[in-house]
Write a protein that holds these residues in place. Structure first.
Motif, PDB file in Angstrom:
ATOM      1  N   VAL A 112       0.828  -1.206   0.000  1.00 40.44           N
ATOM      2  CA  VAL A 112       0.000   0.000   0.000  1.00 40.44           C
ATOM      3  C   VAL A 112       0.868   1.264   0.000  1.00 40.44           C
ATOM      4  CG1 VAL A 112      -1.953  -1.186   1.042  1.00 40.44           C
ATOM      5  CG2 VAL A 112      -0.299  -0.004   2.513  1.00 40.44           C
ATOM      6  N   GLY A 113       1.978   1.200  -0.698  1.00 37.30           N
ATOM      7  CA  GLY A 113       2.787   2.400  -0.914  1.00 37.30           C
ATOM      8  C   GLY A 113       2.062   3.332  -1.883  1.00 37.30           C
ATOM      9  N   MET A 114       2.793   4.278  -2.452  1.00 31.06           N
ATOM     10  CA  MET A 114       2.144   5.286  -3.281  1.00 31.06           C
ATOM     11  C   MET A 114       1.322   4.691  -4.425  1.00 31.06           C
ATOM     12  SD  MET A 114       3.772   8.510  -5.313  1.00 31.06           S
ATOM     13  CE  MET A 114       4.237   7.436  -6.700  1.00 31.06           C
ATOM     14  N   ILE A 115       1.976   3.835  -5.228  1.00 30.02           N
ATOM     15  CA  ILE A 115       1.252   3.307  -6.379  1.00 30.02           C
ATOM     16  C   ILE A 115       0.115   2.388  -5.926  1.00 30.02           C
ATOM     17  CG2 ILE A 115       3.041   1.526  -6.691  1.00 30.02           C
ATOM     18  CD1 ILE A 115       1.099   2.978  -9.600  1.00 30.02           C
ATOM     19  N   GLY A 116       0.335   1.661  -4.824  1.00 34.33           N
ATOM     20  CA  GLY A 116      -0.715   0.797  -4.287  1.00 34.33           C
ATOM     21  C   GLY A 116      -1.934   1.616  -3.875  1.00 34.33           C
ATOM     22  N   ARG A 117      -1.693   2.701  -3.161  1.00 38.63           N
ATOM     23  CA  ARG A 117      -2.825   3.528  -2.720  1.00 38.63           C
ATOM     24  C   ARG A 117      -3.542   4.181  -3.907  1.00 38.63           C
ATOM     25  NH1 ARG A 117       0.908   5.056   1.222  1.00 38.63           N
ATOM     26  NH2 ARG A 117       1.081   7.152   0.343  1.00 38.63           N
ATOM     27  N   GLU A 118      -2.764   4.524  -4.921  1.00 32.67           N
ATOM     28  CA  GLU A 118      -3.407   5.093  -6.110  1.00 32.67           C
ATOM     29  C   GLU A 118      -4.344   4.074  -6.782  1.00 32.67           C
ATOM     30  OE1 GLU A 118       0.180   8.225  -7.334  1.00 32.67           O
ATOM     31  OE2 GLU A 118      -0.364   6.572  -8.692  1.00 32.67           O
ATOM     32  N   HIS A 119      -3.861   2.834  -6.895  1.00 30.30           N
ATOM     33  CA  HIS A 119      -4.719   1.809  -7.510  1.00 30.30           C
ATOM     34  C   HIS A 119      -5.944   1.536  -6.637  1.00 30.30           C
ATOM     35  CE1 HIS A 119      -2.402   1.160 -10.990  1.00 30.30           C
ATOM     36  NE2 HIS A 119      -1.500   0.315 -10.521  1.00 30.30           N
ATOM     37  N   ILE A 120      -5.767   1.554  -5.317  1.00 25.51           N
ATOM     38  CA  ILE A 120      -6.896   1.331  -4.411  1.00 25.51           C
ATOM     39  C   ILE A 120      -7.936   2.444  -4.585  1.00 25.51           C
ATOM     40  CG2 ILE A 120      -7.551   1.365  -1.963  1.00 25.51           C
ATOM     41  CD1 ILE A 120      -4.776  -0.105  -1.464  1.00 25.51           C
ATOM     42  N   ALA A 121      -7.483   3.677  -4.657  1.00 25.71           N
ATOM     43  CA  ALA A 121      -8.406   4.803  -4.843  1.00 25.71           C
ATOM     44  C   ALA A 121      -9.155   4.659  -6.160  1.00 25.71           C
ATOM     45  CB  ALA A 121      -7.633   6.121  -4.816  1.00 25.71           C
ATOM     46  N   ARG A 122      -8.404   4.264  -7.181  1.00 23.22           N
ATOM     47  CA  ARG A 122      -8.979   4.038  -8.512  1.00 23.22           C
ATOM     48  C   ARG A 122     -10.106   2.992  -8.445  1.00 23.22           C
ATOM     49  NH1 ARG A 122      -3.848   4.277 -10.653  1.00 23.22           N
ATOM     50  NH2 ARG A 122      -4.180   6.374 -11.486  1.00 23.22           N
ATOM     51  N   LEU A 123      -9.789   1.865  -7.789  1.00 28.12           N
ATOM     52  CA  LEU A 123     -10.752   0.769  -7.697  1.00 28.12           C
ATOM     53  C   LEU A 123     -11.959   1.188  -6.871  1.00 28.12           C
ATOM     54  CD1 LEU A 123      -8.095  -2.052  -7.140  1.00 28.12           C
ATOM     55  CD2 LEU A 123      -9.669  -1.919  -9.085  1.00 28.12           C
ATOM     56  N   LEU A 152     -11.556   2.074   3.844  1.00 28.48           N
ATOM     57  CA  LEU A 152     -12.151   1.195   2.839  1.00 28.48           C
ATOM     58  C   LEU A 152     -13.167   0.262   3.495  1.00 28.48           C
ATOM     59  CD1 LEU A 152      -9.291  -0.188   0.565  1.00 28.48           C
ATOM     60  CD2 LEU A 152     -11.235   1.189  -0.149  1.00 28.48           C
ATOM     61  N   PRO A 153     -14.401   0.611   3.548  1.00 27.58           N
ATOM     62  CA  PRO A 153     -15.400  -0.221   4.216  1.00 27.58           C
ATOM     63  C   PRO A 153     -15.370  -1.655   3.693  1.00 27.58           C
ATOM     64  CG  PRO A 153     -16.364   1.831   3.407  1.00 27.58           C
ATOM     65  CD  PRO A 153     -14.981   1.775   2.890  1.00 27.58           C
ATOM     66  N   GLY A 154     -15.282  -2.633   4.611  1.00 27.64           N
ATOM     67  CA  GLY A 154     -15.336  -4.037   4.197  1.00 27.64           C
ATOM     68  C   GLY A 154     -14.010  -4.631   3.796  1.00 27.64           C
ATOM     69  N   ALA A 155     -12.920  -3.864   3.901  1.00 29.97           N
ATOM     70  CA  ALA A 155     -11.612  -4.417   3.532  1.00 29.97           C
ATOM     71  C   ALA A 155     -10.897  -4.968   4.768  1.00 29.97           C
ATOM     72  CB  ALA A 155     -10.755  -3.347   2.873  1.00 29.97           C
ATOM     73  N   SER A 156     -10.368  -6.182   4.660  1.00 28.06           N
ATOM     74  CA  SER A 156      -9.633  -6.795   5.774  1.00 28.06           C
ATOM     75  C   SER A 156      -8.135  -6.671   5.522  1.00 28.06           C
ATOM     76  CB  SER A 156      -9.952  -8.291   5.881  1.00 28.06           C
ATOM     77  OG  SER A 156     -11.326  -8.523   5.685  1.00 28.06           O
ATOM     78  N   VAL A 157      -7.390  -6.685   6.609  1.00 29.38           N
ATOM     79  CA  VAL A 157      -5.938  -6.685   6.490  1.00 29.38           C
ATOM     80  C   VAL A 157      -5.400  -8.083   6.781  1.00 29.38           C
ATOM     81  CG1 VAL A 157      -3.796  -5.785   7.476  1.00 29.38           C
ATOM     82  CG2 VAL A 157      -5.736  -4.249   7.056  1.00 29.38           C
ATOM     83  N   TYR A 158      -4.496  -8.539   5.924  1.00 27.59           N
ATOM     84  CA  TYR A 158      -3.895  -9.861   6.115  1.00 27.59           C
ATOM     85  C   TYR A 158      -2.439  -9.681   6.547  1.00 27.59           C
ATOM     86  CZ  TYR A 158      -8.043 -11.949   4.158  1.00 27.59           C
ATOM     87  OH  TYR A 158      -9.345 -12.334   3.957  1.00 27.59           O
ATOM     88  N   PRO A 159      -1.918 -10.665   7.313  1.00 24.39           N
ATOM     89  CA  PRO A 159      -0.561 -10.522   7.860  1.00 24.39           C
ATOM     90  C   PRO A 159       0.513 -10.475   6.780  1.00 24.39           C
ATOM     91  CG  PRO A 159      -1.441 -12.718   8.322  1.00 24.39           C
ATOM     92  CD  PRO A 159      -2.572 -11.911   7.795  1.00 24.39           C
ATOM     93  N   ASP A 160       0.284 -11.153   5.653  1.00 23.56           N
ATOM     94  CA  ASP A 160       1.261 -11.097   4.575  1.00 23.56           C
ATOM     95  C   ASP A 160       0.595 -11.399   3.242  1.00 23.56           C
ATOM     96  OD1 ASP A 160       1.067 -13.934   4.414  1.00 23.56           O
ATOM     97  OD2 ASP A 160       2.555 -14.069   6.030  1.00 23.56           O
ATOM     98  N   GLY A 161       1.361 -11.198   2.189  1.00 24.25           N
ATOM     99  CA  GLY A 161       0.826 -11.392   0.857  1.00 24.25           C
ATOM    100  C   GLY A 161       0.338 -12.804   0.609  1.00 24.25           C
ATOM    101  N   GLU A 162       1.083 -13.769   1.110  1.00 20.23           N
ATOM    102  CA  GLU A 162       0.686 -15.165   0.911  1.00 20.23           C
ATOM    103  C   GLU A 162      -0.676 -15.431   1.526  1.00 20.23           C
ATOM    104  OE1 GLU A 162       3.663 -14.112   1.757  1.00 20.23           O
ATOM    105  OE2 GLU A 162       5.155 -15.096   0.477  1.00 20.23           O
ATOM    106  N   ALA A 163      -0.877 -14.948   2.750  1.00 19.52           N
ATOM    107  CA  ALA A 163      -2.167 -15.148   3.423  1.00 19.52           C
ATOM    108  C   ALA A 163      -3.285 -14.480   2.630  1.00 19.52           C
ATOM    109  CB  ALA A 163      -2.105 -14.590   4.845  1.00 19.52           C
ATOM    110  N   LEU A 164      -3.011 -13.275   2.135  1.00 20.59           N
ATOM    111  CA  LEU A 164      -4.019 -12.563   1.326  1.00 20.59           C
ATOM    112  C   LEU A 164      -4.377 -13.376   0.095  1.00 20.59           C
ATOM    113  CD1 LEU A 164      -4.189  -8.830   0.421  1.00 20.59           C
ATOM    114  CD2 LEU A 164      -4.109 -10.528  -1.412  1.00 20.59           C
ATOM    115  N   ILE A 165      -3.360 -13.873  -0.585  1.00 17.39           N
ATOM    116  CA  ILE A 165      -3.617 -14.644  -1.815  1.00 17.39           C
ATOM    117  C   ILE A 165      -4.445 -15.887  -1.511  1.00 17.39           C
ATOM    118  CG2 ILE A 165      -2.468 -16.035  -3.595  1.00 17.39           C
ATOM    119  CD1 ILE A 165      -0.142 -13.897  -3.431  1.00 17.39           C
ATOM    120  N   ALA A 166      -4.162 -16.480  -0.365  1.00 19.19           N
ATOM    121  CA  ALA A 166      -4.848 -17.734  -0.017  1.00 19.19           C
ATOM    122  C   ALA A 166      -6.285 -17.501   0.437  1.00 19.19           C
ATOM    123  CB  ALA A 166      -4.056 -18.451   1.075  1.00 19.19           C
ATOM    124  N   ALA A 167      -6.606 -16.278   0.861  1.00 18.45           N
ATOM    125  CA  ALA A 167      -7.939 -16.018   1.421  1.00 18.45           C
ATOM    126  C   ALA A 167      -9.035 -16.320   0.405  1.00 18.45           C
ATOM    127  CB  ALA A 167      -8.025 -14.568   1.874  1.00 18.45           C
TER     128      ALA A 167
END
Lengths: 335, 335, 335, 335
Positions: B10-21, B48-63
């Motif tokens: 969620v660095g700069m480009i990440g936050r930009e894509h999130i805002a876009r989405l 971001l209503p309804g967004a969960s945070v995952y401990p790492d990328g792998e966990a997020l991908i597996a969700a």
């Protein structure tokens, strides 16, 4: 929050707005449809999950599920639906014209003021065009100093026989009438129309081209060419001459070609493509404003002023005289 | 159908894509976030209503709730996440670079082929720019005949001290590497780099400008100037010379001014504004394609090819020699 | 054969023409000078081997050694010298205006016809400008079809206090009056003048800008902006709109710069430079024609027509009314 | 003072220069002619009052009436006549090439130095083109800072079968070789030639297009495209990239058309028209300088340097290698 929208009139422009709301824009959905041709409304609804068809515009406006209204029906019906939306206290986006006569526009203005709420936006999409916005930013930023003159042209490759002289004002130049006033933040005080010789490509009932001359309260002079059988393309031009410099509407982006002894860019043929993006911006902007109880775009007063100006241009065109443009002072409600 | 997306980084480009989405695009929502800095991820999730945070990328991908993945983390971590997404059978949009090395890119290619599914898109946004698309349309439409040469330039007003010579290739010219190959549907076979005298505005660790020469399989010759302290603006230029004519990338739309003894248009200063719209188009396009199990944009093979080419350009820059660009044949999977 | 020329009036424009004849043009030499200020004439003669000074214009015209006359004296004296040259049967090139009044111009026309010889050319140099010539070639070649409208502008960075409103017509717009008529091969039938608000850079005795509206016999409509304190530069613009397309006067050649966030070309500041070459072409052309007994450039009738038109524009400017432009039919002598 | 000129060689370019000297330029006259085809010389002399025909170039040069010499004979004969003119102490204007080999050029340089007089000018007319002069003025004026790169192109619509690969250097790119060196006041140190795929419009003995890469003493890098079957027109382009901005050679003035869905200007087809005016300026300038015992245009050293550079380009083209450009230091005589 999603804005639940009812659309009255599912002709070409109505269906385009519906597609826009369904596929491209965010924060809104179409939940209700009405059309004088009920089967047509049903057909469109079939492709819109969750959209209901209402027997008429009034019923649609009254429906509790409808939070905001888009009016894209036949022009002469606009005023009725807009007034009904005001009465219902619901935001309404009405395609041009706001009403069939200046008087009817004024009734809408009065009804909106009486309602105490800002509810009405008129569909003059050019204010949302990237090029015009950049031009306005330059003017407002003082880049060219105080505006003194505007030279503009509205050219179209060809029009059918059904397009007669009055349409050059009410369907074509009406866009300049609204956008130029917005561009320089000024009001018109008189109109005159010049008739050059007709192009050989015009029809029996159409004087083409014409030149509309407008004067504004601040003394700006505008010459606006309307030439709807110009053959070569759809071409919208606008140069604002100010005390310190001139600013010109950008040409649409185009690949530069060097070919066949020419260095060239393309000129569009289809007017629909010229301002395509501005429709998206316009409607998205309206959605956001409607949710907040604001009208940020062309309002009922703008629709009224455009109608009065168009009437004066028509009178000037028919009489050959300079015609004054007279309105009551702008109500403080629209400041 | 809404595509439920997890964003890693969620660095700069990440936050930009999130805002876009969240605000601009349709058909998708961000439901999951992960970042090496968990507090940062929590902060973004709070908006971001309804967004969960995952401990790492792998966990997020597996969700199970995550249907597609956007990778905007630190470059060296890209490959791991992309491979995990492939293993999970989920579409993944990965910002450039696809991986830190050409070898790692090739592993991704092999993994994707082995999975039998088209899952990986790389974030080369220029293919979605209106101007480049118009240029490609002209070329594909045969307007200029078979391409023979491309003259291009990538200019930036200034770069900080941290920007060193290799970045001229891997961060800057990498965009030309991808977009030119796509533009003419061709592959590179060799690279050479010329070093003009340095501008006085460069830094100790940066050769600026440079000229990259590429040759393609079809014999097209490309000269690409990279000049990142050019002072005057962010300026992307591209002329394709063909057998029947030349086509040039359009200049961005700009108001034409006549002022202070100059007839001028503005040149942008900020690279982010130059291709701003193309990011929206890119991600919207990816959402649609991902829903259908397709990859319509730059794929893993494109990411690999760009990496091999960048390596050759670096080697050419360091050695002064002509360096061959060698890859295995393109797998039929990517036809 | 060398044409032996006498020059009456050695002010600025006179000395420029003398320098031109002495150093740049071929086939002529200056053999005689006269000026109301005899010392001035002597001073100029000192630098011209073989040139004699005459006590007055009449004596110069009468001198047997003088084969052709250039009149560059004070405007009100033009008619006298032109008539004397006609009486002497000698070709005469007269700087604008041909005479101080339309009536005096008509006397010249009548005298020339009575003489039976084509002798008089008026100094409207724009007809010799490369750009206008290319524009006329496009029109005459049928490239844009029959002309319907002309939009033009004559802008100057600034004028001194001595420049008053009437000069906008008789010194500035007079060039458009002559060149536009020549451009489309048509005559004017009416004039109207619009007055936008004044620029803050104008003076007490100058309405600036103004817009002159002309109608032609063939129904072409012309709008011509005159803006002599426009600040940004000397800028002459002209767009001819025809039935099949539009043609615009070329911008003067200029290096294209990319610098300081601008893509720009230069706009001239000094009107003398804008048409500099056309003076050479004009006078060289006159020399050749004079030797053959022809007048190929603007003739006495053109000078008369310009004077009548300027008078109508002045009347229109003062009255605010549409003013008819009436002349006798063009004598067959000038066909 | 009139300069009495003898012209050796009355082929096409010779006759053009003779016409120029007779009809357009001032301060010179053609008094002597010589040609390998004596009847041809006689025929030209018939139209030139006062011009004598000499049996050969040497006799013409020796004739006391001849004050200056123009050499427009067949290329391989140039050196002989130039050396003879030097021996006679007479100014000589020699069309390119100065001599058939670099060695022969060097002999001319040595002979001129030995004579102690500046006598030789070479016919590289581009230095007299208005556009190149404006470009040089911008560079010399520091507008773009120190030059770093030049991107240029020399395109021609088509060439006949007789035009073979070496001519792309010695007849075509030779103009860039001279003018670019003059433009930036720098010397070349190496050449490389790239060969893109051939256009389908080329001939068996012609590689077309090619790209010539030059490096200069100051580290400027030049890429010059030569494309002589480009189909679309005669197009000369030149962009100089400096430390503070870029400057581009102006496009030739052209009417701007809006027609047939295109906004276009014309691209010339005939190379002779592109630099037509520059020939007049060049020769007029030479006349003035010759009278004063100066050479202000391209001198013998420039002719020699161009020959050495062309040789290196040829070697680079044939070998595919980078070829050094080596000359003795420039003699102080030419400072």
């Amino acid at each position: 929050m999603t804005l639940d929208i009812g659309v009255i009139g599912v002709g070409m422009i109505g269906r385009e707005h519906i597609a826009r709301l369904a596929n491209t824009l965010v924060g809104a959905r179409v939940v209700a449809l009405a059309d004088v041709d009920a089967r047509q409304a049903e057909a469109v609804a079939a492709g819109l999950p969750g959209a209901s068809v209402y027997p008429d515009g009034e019923a649609l406006i009254a429906a509790p599920e409808v939070q905001a209204v888009v009016v894209t029906s036949w022009g002469p019906t606009h005023a009725t639906y807009v007034l009904a939306a005001i009465a219902a206290g619901k935001p309404v986006f009405c395609e041009k014209p706001l009403a069939a006569t200046a008087e009817a526009c004024l009734s809408i203005v009065e009804a909106e003021i009486a309602s105490g709420k800002h509810l009405v936006q008129v569909g003059f999409q050019r204010r949302y065009d990237k090029g015009y916005r950049a031009l306005k930013a330059a003017i407002d930023g003082g880049v060219i100093g105080a505006p003194l003159m505007i030279h503009c042209a509205h050219r179209n490759p060809a029009v059918p026989e059904a397009y007669v002289s009055d349409m050059a004002i009410v369907d074509t130049f009406i866009h300049e009438i609204d956008v130029l006033r917005w561009l320089i933040g000024d009001d018109y005080v008189s109109a005159q129309v010049l008739k050059p010789r007709n192009t050989r490509h015009t029809h029996a009932k159409l004087d083409d081209p014409i030149i509309v001359l407008l004067a504004t309260k601040n003394g700006v002079r505008i010459d606006g060419e309307v030439f709807v059988n110009c053959r070569y393309g759809y071409d919208i031009r606008c140069e604002v001459v100010g005390e310190e410099g001139c600013a010109t509407l950008p040409e649409p982006e185009s690949v530069v070609l060097r070919k066949d002894a020419k260095l060239s860019t393309a000129i569009m043929q289809d007017w629909k493509l010229r301002f395509l993006e501005s429709y998206d911006v316009e409607l998205q902007d309206w959605i956001e404003a409607a949710k907040s109880g604001r009208v940020d775009g062309p309002n009922a007063w703008d629709g009224y002023f455009a109608a009065v100006t168009a009437d004066a241009c028509l009178k000037a065109m028919h009489s050959g005289e300079v015609v004054e443009i007279v309105t009551p002072p702008r109500p403080a409600f629209y400041d």
